[in-house]
Design an enzyme around this catalytic site. Structure first.
Site, PDB file in Angstrom:
ATOM      1  N   ALA A  64      38.299 -72.752  53.244  1.00 34.44           N
ATOM      2  CA  ALA A  64      37.588 -73.268  52.068  1.00 34.44           C
ATOM      3  C   ALA A  64      37.583 -74.798  52.061  1.00 34.44           C
ATOM      4  CB  ALA A  64      38.231 -72.748  50.800  1.00 34.44           C
ATOM      5  N   ASP A  83      35.026 -75.974  54.515  1.00 36.88           N
ATOM      6  CA  ASP A  83      33.681 -75.841  53.943  1.00 36.88           C
ATOM      7  C   ASP A  83      33.363 -76.991  52.991  1.00 36.88           C
ATOM      8  OD1 ASP A  83      33.491 -73.543  55.364  1.00 36.88           O
ATOM      9  OD2 ASP A  83      33.887 -72.199  53.671  1.00 36.88           O
ATOM     10  N   LEU A  90      32.098 -64.119  93.157  1.00 37.40           N
ATOM     11  CA  LEU A  90      33.431 -63.887  93.719  1.00 37.40           C
ATOM     12  C   LEU A  90      33.458 -62.610  94.537  1.00 37.40           C
ATOM     13  CD1 LEU A  90      35.481 -64.546  90.454  1.00 37.40           C
ATOM     14  CD2 LEU A  90      35.559 -65.953  92.513  1.00 37.40           C
ATOM     15  N   ASP A 132      34.369 -60.826  80.693  1.00 37.92           N
ATOM     16  CA  ASP A 132      33.167 -60.038  80.923  1.00 37.92           C
ATOM     17  C   ASP A 132      32.036 -60.537  80.024  1.00 37.92           C
ATOM     18  OD1 ASP A 132      31.648 -58.166  82.111  1.00 37.92           O
ATOM     19  OD2 ASP A 132      32.570 -56.430  81.142  1.00 37.92           O
ATOM     20  N   GLU A 190      32.454 -68.990  80.957  1.00 39.13           N
ATOM     21  CA  GLU A 190      31.844 -67.727  80.562  1.00 39.13           C
ATOM     22  C   GLU A 190      31.600 -67.720  79.056  1.00 39.13           C
ATOM     23  OE1 GLU A 190      31.502 -65.805  83.240  1.00 39.13           O
ATOM     24  OE2 GLU A 190      31.347 -63.714  82.577  1.00 39.13           O
ATOM     25  N   TYR A 248      36.201 -72.246  83.059  1.00 39.16           N
ATOM     26  CA  TYR A 248      37.065 -71.883  84.168  1.00 39.16           C
ATOM     27  C   TYR A 248      36.867 -72.728  85.421  1.00 39.16           C
ATOM     28  CZ  TYR A 248      33.044 -68.777  85.123  1.00 39.16           C
ATOM     29  OH  TYR A 248      31.802 -68.268  85.317  1.00 39.16           O
ATOM     30  N   LYS A 284      42.971 -67.903  92.050  1.00 35.57           N
ATOM     31  CA  LYS A 284      42.352 -69.033  92.744  1.00 35.57           C
ATOM     32  C   LYS A 284      43.437 -69.916  93.361  1.00 35.57           C
ATOM     33  CE  LYS A 284      38.756 -69.219  89.196  1.00 35.57           C
ATOM     34  NZ  LYS A 284      38.269 -69.874  87.971  1.00 35.57           N
ATOM     35  N   CYS A 289      40.193 -23.809  60.308  1.00 33.10           N
ATOM     36  CA  CYS A 289      40.321 -22.354  60.375  1.00 33.10           C
ATOM     37  C   CYS A 289      41.176 -21.947  59.193  1.00 33.10           C
ATOM     38  CB  CYS A 289      41.019 -21.987  61.679  1.00 33.10           C
ATOM     39  SG  CYS A 289      41.813 -20.388  61.646  1.00 33.10           S
TER      40      CYS A 289
END
Ligand code: IVH
Length: 680
Positions: A35, A38, A84, A121, A177, A229, A294, A430
């Site tokens: 807040a 903001d 890669l 990903d 990424e 990266y 790496k 049941c």
């Protein structure tokens, strides 16, 4: 472009907002409430509205300023963006490390330092900073040419519009990424489903779709982040000669890097990084599809060079895919302990999440409807960690002509009793109760399970046999099994029968908590059973307690209280309890101890690290049993920290504050000294 001269306080306001943005989005260490942020943001906006000619393009208010573009222009990468090579297991990783050593002419004793990173990903992008200002964002594209997405990358809060601090090169290309947070992805799809929009397949597709919008206002609403990266072009300045040090420097310049970076000196370190990250994978707020190793030193990287489109100095360790396509051969219905009818998809076997899967739960009829699933459909199956495989989507385009709808049975597939669905519940059940062999079997499996009576040696298979041969129907039948009858069963020798009978005899002596849990009352888990035992002390008091009294027990809400009262009001259940007592099942009973008198009343405990001998939940329950509160973070109010292996910042903080610390061994001894019954 001439730089506008801002009044000092406006410059300070803008800098302050940049700092809070950095703390929040890059360091994950916010220092002011949202807040308050903001409020500052609105102040700057108001001033800028009054002075439009002085608005800087790097102002924190200018992230979504741009108008929609008409189309994407092509960008040629000055240095190609490579991909890669992959390995899929420890052995292949070891071979890779060995090859690298040989190529560099190192002996077995010499080691190479590797940087270890999650393989995010999402989609690969390049950011170009000139004199510290973000001037361009581009997709990887085919590695040589990508698309200009500057208008969209500017909307991502973890990408700075200008670099912080000083010492950055005049021209700096940063690569990384862009990905979507899992929670944001789910929320976005839920919203899309509500308004009948097309759903995204997974967070990666959603990230790719979001970053390729013509209108940056759409991208701005998507929960995207970027982790860097590597670096590309560097001119007019220096960077360190090691990868991790470079990433850390990027972070100091305001760019986000992954918090799970690590260094490995040998293959053992790499394997333990794999173990750690595999365990963490499902808890991470974003998806990773593997890890990247790496060579940390840039000179060595240079000596190793490239093969076709991938560098030799890096390798991706790919995790098994968590999703796969397969066909639904049939849908069958299983009956659970409480009679719940669960539809299960029988699948054409498929390799997913590292195992072959041939069944997946469909939960209930509503879920089948939500998925729109028919028998013979091609579906996406998801399996993460140890979780039960799940059907997540139907590929409608691949529905064959002979696919047919799933019909929910009206009668129990095992005992033929009527199936009922109580209004307001999603589950159908049941109505056969313990007259249904399936429910009886599941109830027995529960009764003998580890946290209940703990009759080791009476496994699911044996119970199956005992139930189908009608040697056991009710709980107390277990106590009337004879050696001669058991010996007649297949694979039951003299020794194993003796051992089983001894266990059955020994475990008759139990605790009230275990006994209540073993009864299998709906929604009464271990912790609830333990609280009931602690508060009432005597079984008869639990059995006769009113719904109102039961609701006062910690963990017991109105629904659980109703289930309890209803269970104890049924004559057949009272008869079960009676017969068990008659068979010799017993437990100590005593006046309950008032909460204030519990030995750890008012004490605050914190659990950290991995406990090897018991789960976190169990450790927490034992502490609560003794009256302690279990908190999530260490502060001056903490009385004691229980530190398992690989304990991190909480342990350090406890040491700094001089809080008492117990190792797991000490903790177990402590619990034993307080008469806590342990399941080790
Ligand atoms: S390094 C030359 N590091 O994986 C080095 N890539 O299969 C190239 N990726 O296109 C990239 N996380 O999109 C690197 N920590 C990470 C990564 C990563 C995800 C992606 C990247 C790349 C693809 C290569």
């Amino acid at each position: 472009m001439s730089k506008a001269i801002l009044p000092l306080e406006i410059q300070q306001l803008s800098d302050q907002l940049d700092l809070h943005n950095y703390r929040y989005h890059v360091l994950d260490e916010p220092s002011i409430p949202d807040a308050h942020y903001d409020k500052l943001f609105k102040q700057l906006q108001a001033w800028e509205q009054a002075n439009p000619e002085l608005v800087s393009p790097q102002s924190p208010t200018q992230r979504v300023g741009a108008k929609p573009i008409n189309g994407f222009s092509q960008i040629t990468h000055e240095m190609p963006m490579l991909s890669l090579d992959n390995v899929f297991n420890g052995e292949e990783l070891t071979d890779y490390s060995q090859r690298i050593k040989e190529r560099l002419g190192l002996s077995d004793e010499q080691s190479i330092e590797y940087a270890c990173e999650p393989k995010l990903d999402g989609i690969a992008v390049s950011l170009l900073y000139e004199n510290g200002l973000l001037i361009r964002g581009a997709t990887r594209g085919d590695g040589t040419t990508g698309e200009d997405i500057t208008h969209n990358v500017r909307t991502i809060a973890s990408i700075p519009l200008k670099l912080r601090g000083s010492g950055y090169p005049d021209k700096l290309e940063v690569r990384g990424e862009i990905y979507m947070l899992k929670a944001g992805f789910v929320a976005m799809n839920e919203q899309a489903a509500k308004i009948g929009d097309k759903l995204f397949v997974n967070p990666r597709n959603a990230a790719a779709g979001s970053i390729r919008q013509l209108d940056p206002k759409i991208t701005a609403r998507r929960p995207l982040e970027m982790c860097c990266y590597s670096v590309g072009v560097v001119e007019g300045g220096e960077i360190p000669d090691e990868h991790i040090a470079t990433l850390e420097l990027l972070q100091s310049w305001g760019l986000k890097i992954n918090p799970h970076l690590s260094k490995a000196q040998n293959i053992g370190d790499k394997i333990s990084y794999i173990d750690t990250m595999q365990k963490l994978r499902d808890q991470l707020p974003y998806e990773i599809d593997g890890l990247v190793f790496k060579v940390n030193n840039y000179h060595l990287q240079q000596r190793l060079g490239f093969i076709s489109r991938a560098p030799r100095w890096a390798i991706a360790y790919k995790f098994p895919a968590q999703e796969a396509l397969t066909e639904v051969e049939n849908v069958e219905f299983q009956v659970g302990r409480t009679g719940a009818i669960t539809p299960v998809a029988r699948l054409k076997p498929v390799f997913v999440g590292g195992v072959t899967v041939s069944n997946a739960t469909l939960h209930n009829m509503d879920e089948i409807q939500r998925l729109g699933l028919q028998v013979k459909d091609t579906v996406v199956v998801h399996r993460a960690g140890d979780v039960i495989p799940k059907v997540v989507r139907v590929i409608l385009e691949q529905r064959p002509a002979d696919a047919y709808a799933v019909e929910f049975p009206t009668q129990c597939p095992v005992c033929q009793a009527e199936i009922v669905r109580i209004a307001g519940e999603v589950v159908s059940r049941c109505s056969g109760g313990l007259a249904c062999a399936a429910q009886r079997k599941e109830a027995l499996v529960h009764y003998v399970s580890k946290k209940a009576l703990d009759i080791d040696g009476l496994g699911e298979k044996l119970i199956d046999t005992l139930v189908s041969k009608e040697m056991v129907a009710k709980f107390d039948d277990i106590y009337h099994l004879s050696k001669s009858n058991l010996m007649r069963l297949e694979r039951m020798g003299d020794k194993s029968v003796d051992k089983l009978l001894q266990t059955i005899e020994r475990t008759k002596q139990t605790s009230l908590a275990r006994f209540i849990y073993a009864l299998g009352i709906r929604e009464v888990g271990e912790a609830t059973a333990r609280n009931l035992a602690r508060e009432f002390g005597y079984l008869d008091r639990v059995m006769t307690a009113s719904v109102e009294r039961l609701e006062q027990v910690s963990d017991v809400g109105p629904i659980v209280a109703k289930h309890l009262a209803s269970f104890f009001s049924q004559a057949q259940n009272l008869a079960v309890i009676d017969s068990l007592r008659t068979a010799g099942v017993n437990w100590p009973e005593a006046e309950p101890i008032a909460e204030a008198e519990l030995s750890l009343a008012n004490k605050v405990y914190v659990l950290t690290g991995t406990l090897e001998q018991m789960g976190r939940a169990e450790a927490k329950a034992h502490l609560q049993e003794l009256g302690a509160k279990v908190a999530g973070s260490v502060s001056k109010k903490t009385d004691c920290v229980v530190a398992g292996t690989a304990a991190g910042s909480k342990l350090t903080k406890a040491q700094d504050l001089g809080v008492e610390i117990l190792t797991e061994v000490e903790f177990i001894a402590f619990l034993k000294a307080h008469n806590v019954v342990l399941d080790l």
